[in-house]
Scaffold this active site. Sequence first.
Site, PDB file in Angstrom:
ATOM      1  N   SER A 105      -1.552  -7.281  -3.356  1.00  0.00           N
ATOM      2  CA  SER A 105      -0.649  -6.266  -2.822  1.00  0.00           C
ATOM      3  C   SER A 105       0.082  -6.742  -1.579  1.00  0.00           C
ATOM      4  O   SER A 105       0.861  -7.680  -1.628  1.00  0.00           O
ATOM      5  CB  SER A 105      -1.449  -4.982  -2.564  1.00  0.00           C
ATOM      6  OG  SER A 105      -0.610  -3.899  -2.289  1.00  0.00           O
ATOM      7  N   ASP A 246       6.430  -3.802  -1.372  1.00  0.00           N
ATOM      8  CA  ASP A 246       5.401  -4.762  -0.972  1.00  0.00           C
ATOM      9  C   ASP A 246       5.215  -5.785  -2.085  1.00  0.00           C
ATOM     10  O   ASP A 246       5.972  -5.811  -3.053  1.00  0.00           O
ATOM     11  CB  ASP A 246       4.089  -4.052  -0.614  1.00  0.00           C
ATOM     12  CG  ASP A 246       3.418  -3.405  -1.811  1.00  0.00           C
ATOM     13  OD1 ASP A 246       4.116  -3.122  -2.801  1.00  0.00           O
ATOM     14  OD2 ASP A 246       2.194  -3.169  -1.763  1.00  0.00           O
ATOM     15  N   ASP A 250       4.077  -1.589  -5.577  1.00  0.00           N
ATOM     16  CA  ASP A 250       3.549  -0.248  -5.846  1.00  0.00           C
ATOM     17  C   ASP A 250       3.704   0.666  -4.639  1.00  0.00           C
ATOM     18  O   ASP A 250       3.264   1.813  -4.656  1.00  0.00           O
ATOM     19  CB  ASP A 250       2.094  -0.293  -6.313  1.00  0.00           C
ATOM     20  CG  ASP A 250       1.130  -0.808  -5.255  1.00  0.00           C
ATOM     21  OD1 ASP A 250       1.591  -1.294  -4.194  1.00  0.00           O
ATOM     22  OD2 ASP A 250      -0.095  -0.728  -5.486  1.00  0.00           O
TER      23      ASP A 250
END
Length: 452
Positions: A105, A246, A250
């Site tokens: 992430s 990012d 998400d």
Amino acid sequence: MASKRALFGTDGIRGTANTAPMTVEVSQKLGQAAGLYFMRSQSRRHTVVLGKDTRLSGYMIECALVAGFLSAGMDVILVGPLPTPAIAMLTRSLRADLGVMISASHNPFTDNGIKLFGPDGFKLSDEVEGEIEAMMGQDLSQRLASPAEIGRASRLNDAAGRYIENAKASFPRGLRLDGLKIVLDCANGSAYRVAPTALWELGAEVIKIGCSPDGLNINDGVGSTHPETLCAAVKEHGADFGIALDGDADRVLIADENGNLVDGDQILGLIARFWKQHGRLRTNTVVATVMSNMGLEKALAEDGLELQRTAVGDRYVVERMRENGGNLGGEQSGHMVLSDYATTGDGLIAALQVLAVSVETKKPASEICQVFQPFPQLLKNVRYSGANPLSSPELAAAKAWAEERLAGRGRLVLRASGTEPLIRVMAEAEDDALVLQVVDHVCEAIRATTEA
């Protein structure tokens, strides 16, 4: 009784690449265990959709996972670098048994992670992750596929196009982005191709930053964790909007035409108000986490809407939405879950909803994105050694004192980090001085407990 989890955290397995638990050995074992877990029938072939972001270590983990799944007898559909929500969408669309995203992430390139999605496109529950983790600790050699039953790997060449069309379908029919200049920061991550294409096909002029991944520069000075880059670019180019995703796309943050940052709470409030006006908000509820600002809660209440809070993590937001039948939830950090269109946080789809409000109302970003006046909020992290101090009597006393001071005027949230020996202390109230006093008092109690 649920199996205890040690590898899985709040968002899959995550850690430093090539170091436990993000190793070839763990990844291959996970592929075998998850593959066997989801192969419930021997009467058909079973498939897994496997995607990743742009980290160098993604190649290594991808190969290890493929080996594990194939050895379990599961076929693998490789889609390459795509956003996390694209993997969830493709898992459902292709009627796969499992979806896997390789990503850490918003973390730096040195980290990586593995997220799992069930056949319904939703992240696995804590219980299922615990069962898979328990299988990883077992000898699975006698359960693996025979030579004739080993899985096959193939590549889905139109995966990106499928996701782009899915994202565009969330934008209201009859509206276009013609005339809008948008700075788009993809964090040198998984959306670097699909997000610019989707916005351009809807008519926007797109100025790209963070769209040149080299395996080492994901989230490096760009993306939603470094929004100052986006804000500066918006002012430099005289853009109407800025959008920052990012590494796995998400989550999203917005910049208005003046280069001012708009966080997830404001985005959530904007979409909630717009959807209510158009009769699209189900159950008159919005789900957020304990970290969302009280100003959002107050503004929603004035519109006749209820804010329901969960633990931190978009998976818990989704679980509550599924329980209450709502279709909108999110986090202050920028995870936006719009369940009419996606089963997990989707930064691009959330950004398109914000753009739709601007196009339909013919109002600039600065006017539509200031939905409420935030309460003063302060967050401090306190590092500790030894036992977690959250259960100590000293901290309980400090917490009780703080909550008495805040009674009816604010909130206190204490939580342990899921990845570091840190206690996060957050307080908010309309009085800045009170917030500072409360946070400092609790932080001192944590330090004293640790030192003792």
